[in-house]
Scaffold this motif. Structure first.
Motif, mmCIF file in Angstrom:
data_model
loop_
_atom_site.group_PDB
_atom_site.id
_atom_site.type_symbol
_atom_site.label_atom_id
_atom_site.label_comp_id
_atom_site.label_asym_id
_atom_site.label_seq_id
_atom_site.Cartn_x
_atom_site.Cartn_y
_atom_site.Cartn_z
ATOM 1 N N TYR A 43 0.795 -1.193 0.026
ATOM 2 C CA TYR A 43 -0.125 -0.044 0.155
ATOM 3 C C TYR A 43 0.927 1.342 0.017
ATOM 4 O O TYR A 43 2.355 1.059 0.332
ATOM 5 C CB TYR A 43 -0.953 0.089 1.383
ATOM 6 C CG TYR A 43 -0.321 0.011 2.470
ATOM 7 C CD1 TYR A 43 -0.214 1.413 3.209
ATOM 8 C CD2 TYR A 43 -0.024 -1.068 3.310
ATOM 9 C CE1 TYR A 43 0.298 1.427 4.485
ATOM 10 C CE2 TYR A 43 0.474 -1.031 4.366
ATOM 11 C CZ TYR A 43 0.844 0.440 5.164
ATOM 12 O OH TYR A 43 1.541 0.305 6.151
ATOM 13 N N GLU A 85 -2.485 5.480 2.216
ATOM 14 C CA GLU A 85 -3.510 4.364 2.395
ATOM 15 C C GLU A 85 -3.394 3.984 3.938
ATOM 16 O O GLU A 85 -2.118 3.837 4.219
ATOM 17 C CB GLU A 85 -3.609 3.288 1.436
ATOM 18 C CG GLU A 85 -4.730 2.587 1.621
ATOM 19 C CD GLU A 85 -4.806 1.202 0.617
ATOM 20 O OE1 GLU A 85 -5.813 0.701 0.409
ATOM 21 O OE2 GLU A 85 -3.752 1.149 -0.305
ATOM 22 N N ALA A 106 -5.999 -1.103 3.408
ATOM 23 C CA ALA A 106 -5.157 -1.707 2.641
ATOM 24 C C ALA A 106 -5.402 -3.373 2.743
ATOM 25 O O ALA A 106 -5.553 -4.288 1.763
ATOM 26 C CB ALA A 106 -3.597 -1.476 2.533
#
Length: 158
Positions: free
Chosen positions: A47, A51, A56
């Protein structure tokens, strides 16, 4: 610049005798095809810094297995640095799913190497439920710590 980061979700359930079982996947593609030991993984993926790791982990579970993560309480199993330097963060989640319902995501790579031919392979070519002791030698070594942490959590919670 920080190294690559990955997040995953380790699904677990209780067998009829109460022992925990975990759902792990055998890595797809030609490098892993003939291997079993140290060739399985917790559903996880990389990720970007913007994020959230938990988001994720949920996304990667769905991408790799083709099924949404079950609802339930997420148990933080912490982080572990893999031999390739990647920092992996994992949560455990109690739930059940039928391995036959898995529709794995795919990736594309040149194979055979140097051939100029791009081929598509499943990210995970099979999944299965395993007891913690069974799963330990199957998982890539850098992820085995998460089995220990899950076992310790369940021993404390039981």
């Amino acid at each position: 610049m920080p190294g690559k980061r990955s997040a995953g979700l380790l699904l677990f359930r209780r067998s009829p005798d109460g022992a925990p079982q975990v759902l792990i996947g055998h890595m797809g593609g030609p490098f892993w095809a003939a291997r079993d030991e140290a060739a399985w993984s917790i559903p996880k993926g990389e990720y970007e810094p913007d994020e959230e790791p938990r988001a994720a982990a949920r996304r990667e579970f769905e991408e790799e297995l083709g099924l949404p993560a079950p609802h339930g309480e997420w148990i933080a199993l912490g982080e572990s640095r893999q031999s390739n330097g990647k920092l992996v963060t994992v949560w455990a989640l109690e739930g059940d799913l039928d391995p036959d319902g898995v529709v794995p995501g795919t990736f594309t790579m040149e194979w055979p190497r140097g051939s100029g031919v791009l081929r598509e392979f499943p990210e995970i070519d099979r999944v299965g439920w395993f007891g913690l002791a069974q799963a330990e030698p199957l998982l890539v070594s850098g992820q085995r710590v998460f089995l220990e942490r899950l076992g310790a959590h369940l021993d404390g919670a039981g």
